[in-house]
Design a protein around this motif. Sequence first.
Motif, PDB file in Angstrom:
ATOM      1  N   ALA A   9      -0.348  33.880 -18.947  1.00 15.22           N
ATOM      2  CA  ALA A   9       0.685  34.601 -18.724  1.00 15.22           C
ATOM      3  C   ALA A   9       1.863  33.866 -19.585  1.00 15.22           C
ATOM      4  O   ALA A   9       3.284  34.051 -19.429  1.00 15.22           O
ATOM      5  CB  ALA A   9       1.600  34.177 -17.146  1.00 15.22           C
ATOM      6  N   VAL A  10       1.531  33.564 -20.955  1.00 12.61           N
ATOM      7  CA  VAL A  10       2.386  33.141 -22.195  1.00 12.61           C
ATOM      8  C   VAL A  10       3.273  34.285 -22.433  1.00 12.61           C
ATOM      9  O   VAL A  10       2.736  35.454 -22.722  1.00 12.61           O
ATOM     10  CB  VAL A  10       1.504  32.456 -23.010  1.00 12.61           C
ATOM     11  CG1 VAL A  10       2.601  32.009 -24.119  1.00 12.61           C
ATOM     12  CG2 VAL A  10       0.803  31.587 -22.558  1.00 12.61           C
TER      13      VAL A  10
ATOM     14  N   ALA B 258      13.812  32.150 -22.164  1.00 10.74           N
ATOM     15  CA  ALA B 258      12.381  31.611 -22.154  1.00 10.74           C
ATOM     16  C   ALA B 258      11.799  31.570 -20.819  1.00 10.74           C
ATOM     17  O   ALA B 258      12.349  31.323 -19.891  1.00 10.74           O
ATOM     18  CB  ALA B 258      12.630  30.111 -22.696  1.00 10.74           C
ATOM     19  N   GLY B 259      10.597  32.361 -21.124  1.00 13.00           N
ATOM     20  CA  GLY B 259       9.790  32.532 -19.684  1.00 13.00           C
ATOM     21  C   GLY B 259       8.892  30.861 -19.346  1.00 13.00           C
ATOM     22  O   GLY B 259       9.123  30.172 -20.098  1.00 13.00           O
ATOM     23  N   MET B 260       8.280  31.181 -18.413  1.00 13.55           N
ATOM     24  CA  MET B 260       7.285  29.965 -17.986  1.00 13.55           C
ATOM     25  C   MET B 260       5.973  30.318 -17.862  1.00 13.55           C
ATOM     26  O   MET B 260       5.630  31.072 -16.723  1.00 13.55           O
ATOM     27  CB  MET B 260       8.023  29.236 -16.913  1.00 13.55           C
ATOM     28  CG  MET B 260       7.335  27.877 -16.536  1.00 13.55           C
ATOM     29  SD  MET B 260       7.133  26.659 -18.108  1.00 13.55           S
ATOM     30  CE  MET B 260       8.893  26.418 -17.986  1.00 13.55           C
ATOM     31  N   PRO B 261       5.126  29.713 -18.738  1.00 13.29           N
ATOM     32  CA  PRO B 261       3.584  30.264 -18.552  1.00 13.29           C
ATOM     33  C   PRO B 261       3.223  29.603 -17.375  1.00 13.29           C
ATOM     34  O   PRO B 261       3.803  28.611 -16.668  1.00 13.29           O
ATOM     35  CB  PRO B 261       2.951  29.685 -19.586  1.00 13.29           C
ATOM     36  CG  PRO B 261       3.969  29.554 -20.710  1.00 13.29           C
ATOM     37  CD  PRO B 261       5.379  29.137 -19.941  1.00 13.29           C
ATOM     38  N   ALA B 262       2.021  29.958 -16.879  1.00 10.81           N
ATOM     39  CA  ALA B 262       1.074  29.243 -15.661  1.00 10.81           C
ATOM     40  C   ALA B 262      -0.054  28.565 -16.470  1.00 10.81           C
ATOM     41  O   ALA B 262      -0.371  28.918 -17.483  1.00 10.81           O
ATOM     42  CB  ALA B 262       0.652  30.384 -14.791  1.00 10.81           C
ATOM     43  N   ALA B 263      -0.584  27.592 -15.772  1.00 16.48           N
ATOM     44  CA  ALA B 263      -1.493  26.870 -16.246  1.00 16.48           C
ATOM     45  C   ALA B 263      -2.457  26.620 -15.193  1.00 16.48           C
ATOM     46  O   ALA B 263      -2.454  26.229 -13.913  1.00 16.48           O
ATOM     47  CB  ALA B 263      -1.118  25.390 -16.971  1.00 16.48           C
ATOM     48  N   ALA B 264      -3.886  26.712 -15.381  1.00 12.56           N
ATOM     49  CA  ALA B 264      -4.937  26.056 -14.600  1.00 12.56           C
ATOM     50  C   ALA B 264      -5.886  25.017 -15.334  1.00 12.56           C
ATOM     51  O   ALA B 264      -6.103  25.084 -16.489  1.00 12.56           O
ATOM     52  CB  ALA B 264      -5.879  27.269 -14.178  1.00 12.56           C
ATOM     53  N   ASP B 265      -6.359  24.108 -14.561  1.00 15.18           N
ATOM     54  CA  ASP B 265      -7.246  23.011 -15.198  1.00 15.18           C
ATOM     55  C   ASP B 265      -8.780  22.956 -14.177  1.00 15.18           C
ATOM     56  O   ASP B 265      -8.667  23.251 -13.077  1.00 15.18           O
ATOM     57  CB  ASP B 265      -6.548  21.884 -15.069  1.00 15.18           C
ATOM     58  CG  ASP B 265      -7.090  20.509 -15.802  1.00 15.18           C
ATOM     59  OD1 ASP B 265      -7.254  20.681 -16.887  1.00 15.18           O
ATOM     60  OD2 ASP B 265      -7.519  19.793 -15.374  1.00 15.18           O
TER      61      ASP B 265
END
Length: 278
Positions: free
Chosen positions: A95-96, A110-117
Amino acid sequence: QMLTVQDTTRPQFTFIPANVTVSCEAIPAPGMPEATDNCSADVDITYDGETRTDGACPGSYSLLRRWTATDLCGNTDVAEQMITVEDNTPPVLSAVPANATVSCDNVPVAGMPAAADNCDNDVSVVYKGETRTDGACPHAYNLLREWTATDNCGNVSTATQLLVVEDNIKPEFTFVPADVTVACEAVPALESPSATDNCTETVIVSFNGETRENGLCDDSYILRRQWTISDLCGNTNSAVQTITVRDDTKPVFTSFPPDLTVSCETLLPLQVPTAADN
């Protein structure tokens, strides 16, 4: 004859799960070793569990798994498997905000991406700010925005968004002197228009002069006054005021010889009246 039979030999493992190095999300389930005994085909193998030794970060550690093989006479043997767990995989940003071309008055926040690990359920996403690269004019430039995602073992991913900012919109007049029709003695003084722009408060107003279109007589004509407005990126707009000048007023006598009664032999010089016009 007395034969004393004893079983003092430990059973022997014939298969033990091999030592492995794996990623934190790929830890294998405990395997089951195999064992034989010199006296019995019935060897009991017990899984004794695993011992964890923490490493430098939550996703980096070692697991020591242990099994015990026991024959029917209580002889035992122990087998161990070492699993080295590593976290070398950076998180994945999703979601960049997409690259975009925008108007200078519509730059998004500025938006905020999500992240998964693969190992960390709470990845830290940080907005690193934006870098501006100036273009040909003050309101044409590029913004490069950057985010980083860091898991709890220090693996880092980076994502960027490129915003191409443009100023292609003309400034707009907010006031232009109105077209008028006036008498020749009432030609209005030059006024100055006003204007606004979508990107800047600085709008340059330039008077381009006036042109005259002659009419049927010297005091009947049309004046056209023209202005140009420019913003800081060279977008321009023009406006014209048309002044129609007329002379519809008669001249007025300001002096006139008075009526007289004279004798027929009296010679009167000709007197010329005077007159004025608007």
